[in-house]
Design a protein around this motif. Structure first.
Motif, short mmCIF file in Angstrom:
data_model
loop_
_atom_site.label_atom_id
_atom_site.label_comp_id
_atom_site.label_asym_id
_atom_site.label_seq_id
_atom_site.Cartn_x
_atom_site.Cartn_y
_atom_site.Cartn_z
N VAL A 190 11.88 -25.09 4.24
CA VAL A 190 11.49 -23.87 4.95
C VAL A 190 9.96 -23.80 4.94
O VAL A 190 9.34 -23.89 3.87
N GLN A 191 9.38 -23.63 6.12
CA GLN A 191 7.92 -23.52 6.26
C GLN A 191 7.58 -22.16 6.86
O GLN A 191 8.18 -21.74 7.86
N THR A 192 6.61 -21.49 6.25
CA THR A 192 6.18 -20.17 6.73
C THR A 192 4.66 -20.16 6.88
O THR A 192 3.97 -21.10 6.46
N LYS A 193 4.16 -19.09 7.46
CA LYS A 193 2.72 -18.90 7.55
C LYS A 193 2.16 -18.57 6.16
O LYS A 193 2.92 -18.30 5.23
N PRO A 194 0.84 -18.56 5.99
CA PRO A 194 0.27 -18.21 4.68
C PRO A 194 0.72 -16.81 4.24
O PRO A 194 0.70 -15.86 5.02
N LEU A 195 1.18 -16.71 2.99
CA LEU A 195 1.72 -15.47 2.45
C LEU A 195 0.93 -15.03 1.22
O LEU A 195 0.27 -15.85 0.56
N ALA A 196 1.05 -13.75 0.92
CA ALA A 196 0.47 -13.24 -0.33
C ALA A 196 1.28 -13.77 -1.51
O ALA A 196 2.43 -14.19 -1.37
N GLN A 197 0.68 -13.72 -2.70
CA GLN A 197 1.31 -14.30 -3.87
C GLN A 197 2.64 -13.62 -4.18
O GLN A 197 3.63 -14.28 -4.54
N ALA A 198 2.70 -12.32 -3.99
CA ALA A 198 3.94 -11.60 -4.28
C ALA A 198 5.03 -11.96 -3.27
O ALA A 198 6.21 -12.11 -3.63
N ASP A 199 4.64 -12.14 -2.02
CA ASP A 199 5.62 -12.48 -0.99
C ASP A 199 6.14 -13.91 -1.16
O ASP A 199 7.28 -14.21 -0.78
N ILE A 200 5.31 -14.79 -1.73
CA ILE A 200 5.77 -16.15 -1.97
C ILE A 200 6.97 -16.15 -2.91
O ILE A 200 7.97 -16.84 -2.70
N GLY A 201 6.88 -15.34 -3.99
CA GLY A 201 8.01 -15.25 -4.92
C GLY A 201 9.23 -14.60 -4.28
O GLY A 201 10.37 -15.00 -4.57
N THR A 202 9.01 -13.61 -3.42
CA THR A 202 10.15 -12.95 -2.77
C THR A 202 10.91 -13.92 -1.88
O THR A 202 12.15 -13.95 -1.88
N VAL A 203 10.18 -14.71 -1.11
CA VAL A 203 10.82 -15.68 -0.22
C VAL A 203 11.54 -16.75 -1.04
O VAL A 203 12.65 -17.17 -0.69
N ARG A 204 10.93 -17.17 -2.16
CA ARG A 204 11.58 -18.18 -3.01
C ARG A 204 12.90 -17.65 -3.54
O ARG A 204 13.91 -18.37 -3.57
N ALA A 205 12.91 -16.41 -3.92
CA ALA A 205 14.14 -15.83 -4.46
C ALA A 205 15.22 -15.75 -3.38
O ALA A 205 16.41 -15.98 -3.65
N ALA A 206 14.83 -15.44 -2.16
CA ALA A 206 15.80 -15.35 -1.08
C ALA A 206 16.40 -16.72 -0.77
O ALA A 206 17.60 -16.85 -0.52
N ILE A 207 15.57 -17.73 -0.81
CA ILE A 207 16.06 -19.09 -0.55
C ILE A 207 17.01 -19.53 -1.67
O ILE A 207 18.06 -20.13 -1.41
N ALA A 208 16.63 -19.23 -2.91
CA ALA A 208 17.48 -19.61 -4.05
C ALA A 208 18.83 -18.89 -3.97
O ALA A 208 19.88 -19.49 -4.27
N LYS A 209 18.82 -17.62 -3.59
CA LYS A 209 20.08 -16.88 -3.48
C LYS A 209 20.98 -17.47 -2.42
O LYS A 209 22.20 -17.60 -2.61
N GLU A 210 20.40 -17.84 -1.29
CA GLU A 210 21.20 -18.42 -0.20
C GLU A 210 21.73 -19.79 -0.59
O GLU A 210 22.86 -20.16 -0.21
N ALA A 211 20.94 -20.57 -1.34
CA ALA A 211 21.38 -21.90 -1.76
C ALA A 211 22.31 -21.85 -2.97
O ALA A 211 22.97 -22.85 -3.28
N GLY A 212 22.34 -20.71 -3.69
CA GLY A 212 23.20 -20.59 -4.85
C GLY A 212 22.67 -21.33 -6.05
O GLY A 212 23.45 -21.86 -6.87
N ILE A 213 21.35 -21.36 -6.21
CA ILE A 213 20.72 -22.06 -7.33
C ILE A 213 19.68 -21.14 -7.95
O ILE A 213 19.25 -20.16 -7.31
N PRO A 214 19.22 -21.41 -9.17
CA PRO A 214 18.15 -20.60 -9.76
C PRO A 214 16.85 -20.73 -8.97
O PRO A 214 16.58 -21.74 -8.33
N ALA A 215 16.03 -19.68 -9.02
CA ALA A 215 14.78 -19.68 -8.27
C ALA A 215 13.83 -20.77 -8.75
O ALA A 215 13.00 -21.26 -7.97
N GLU A 216 13.96 -21.16 -10.04
CA GLU A 216 13.07 -22.20 -10.57
C GLU A 216 13.31 -23.56 -9.91
O GLU A 216 12.45 -24.45 -9.95
#
Length: 395
Positions: free
Chosen positions: A100-126
């Motif tokens: 998944v590629q996005t435009k430049p994001l703020a540091q807080a939004d980077i973590g939010t998007v990572r969590a959403a991807i992890a939830k959809e994939a069914g894996i831990p955010a790490e």
């Protein structure tokens, strides 16, 4: 032999032909219009640069890829409503990873998007990897791409000059290549496809394809124009037009053969996959191959003919060929009864007078009148002996 093969054979033998060079103003006008439209789209809309050129954030996660993977992850990332998120680019790698590629994001939004991807994939955010790509790194890639294009054009100019020993051939080929690149980039700007490193690869590839087709035509032109200034049968434009006719069927065959698989990849990359390197690469190849074939048939040979016709030797050849054509036209238009050179005055008139009774006899059906044999010039003025009747001979 197929119908297209028969047409190709007739074109090669010169039995049929199309005046490509004679209609060069039409082709130049079409190309100028396409270039203007492409430049207008480029300056008005600009290029949709990918993350590699303008910077952004890239995520990767292991997942079992399905038919709905791209759509599911795209919707999950959009649902975060991150600031300046834009339209994320989702691609799959083999059948076990999603990117998944996005435009430049703020540091807080980077973590939010990572969590959403992890939830959809069914894996831990790490287990979701992410990296930020700076705009300066993308600028370096853009600069190197432009440098590669310039080096390519310079080398092409030198190679063609050495091979054909003609700088004008190099100029015509380079102008055709710039024409192809401009239209291809303009199509990208008008359609709005992302420009990625795959796009750069596609552009460089179509330059090689267009150059190959142009060199084939130029090689035939060189064969047809070898020693042309020593004759008065054809002008340089005539010989160039013959060369284009002799190679046009081959160009069409190779172009169609190349466009079919590239078109299939374009459809798969656009309709099935939606985004990714296949779409970016195939669009550049499809547009570039089509435009390159057009320029190698209609633009490059016409430019070469225009450049060569300005030479004094070719201008003198044009005058000789024009004079010969005028002489042949006058001879073909001359009436049959005109006296030939060296015939005595009035010979044509006497011939017409002698033929008149014969025409009348044929019209009425009467027996033709006996005609006297022409008297030789040496015997004119000498008395001619008369033949006695058969009954008085020997007496």
């Amino acid at each position: 032999m197929s119908k297209l093969g028969q047409i190709g054979a007739k074109l090669h033998r010169g039995e049929v032909s199309y005046d490509f060079i004679g209609h060069r103003k039409l082709w130049f006008g079409i190309s100028i219009a396409l270039v203007v439209i492409s430049l207008g789209g480029l300056f008005a809309r600009g290029l949709a640069l990918g993350i590699e050129f303008k910077g952004g954030v890239e995520y990767e996660a292991k997942v079992k890829v399905t038919d709905s993977t791209v759509q599911d992850f795209g919707d999950a990332v959009k649902a975060t409503n991150a600031k300046d998120l834009g339209d994320p680019v989702v691609t799959t790698i083999n059948d076990e990873k999603v990117r998944v590629q996005t435009k430049p994001l703020a540091q807080a939004d980077i973590g939010t998007v990572r969590a959403a991807i992890a939830k959809e994939a069914g894996i831990p955010a790490e287990q979701v990897t992410s990296q930020q790509i700076g705009a300066s790194w993308g600028q370096q890639i853009a600069d190197k791409a432009i440098l590669a294009l310039i080096v390519f054009l310079v080398l092409v100019f030198g190679v063609i000059w050495v091979y054909f020993r003609e700088a004008k051939a190099s100029m015509a080929a380079i102008i055709a290549l710039v024409h192809d690149v401009t239209i291809t980039v303009g199509v990208y700007a008008l359609i709005g496809f992302d420009v990625t490193p795959a796009t750069v690869i596609g552009v460089l590839t179509i330059l090689g394809y267009s150059l190959y087709d142009t060199v084939v035509v130029f090689d035939k032109v060189r064969e047809n124009t070898r020693g042309i200034t020593g004759s008065n049968r054809y002008t340089y434009s005539d010989a160039t037009n013959l060369a284009v006719n002799q190679t046009v069927v081959r160009s069409i065959n190779t172009t169609v053969t190349a466009l079919l698989p590239v078109g299939a990849i374009l459809v798969v990359g656009t309709v099935v996959l939606g985004t990714g390197p296949l779409k970016d690469l195939s669009l550049a190849l499809f547009v570039g191959i089509a435009v390159g074939a057009y320029s190698s048939i209609f633009i490059a040979p016409s430019l070469l003919a225009v450049f060569k016709e300005r030479e004094p030797g070719m201008q003198a050849l044009n005058k000789r060929v024009t004079a010969k054509k005028a002489q042949l036209a006058a001879a073909a238009a001359a009436p049959v009864g005109v006296a030939t050179v060296g015939a005595p005055a009035g010979a044509a008139a006497r011939s017409d007078v002698q033929d008149t009774p014969r025409k009348a006899d044929r019209a009425t059906g009467a027996a033709p009148a006996p005609s006297s044999r022409p008297m030789k010039a040496a015997a004119a003025g000498r008395p001619q002996p008369t033949r006695k009747p058969r009954s008085k001979r020997g007496k």
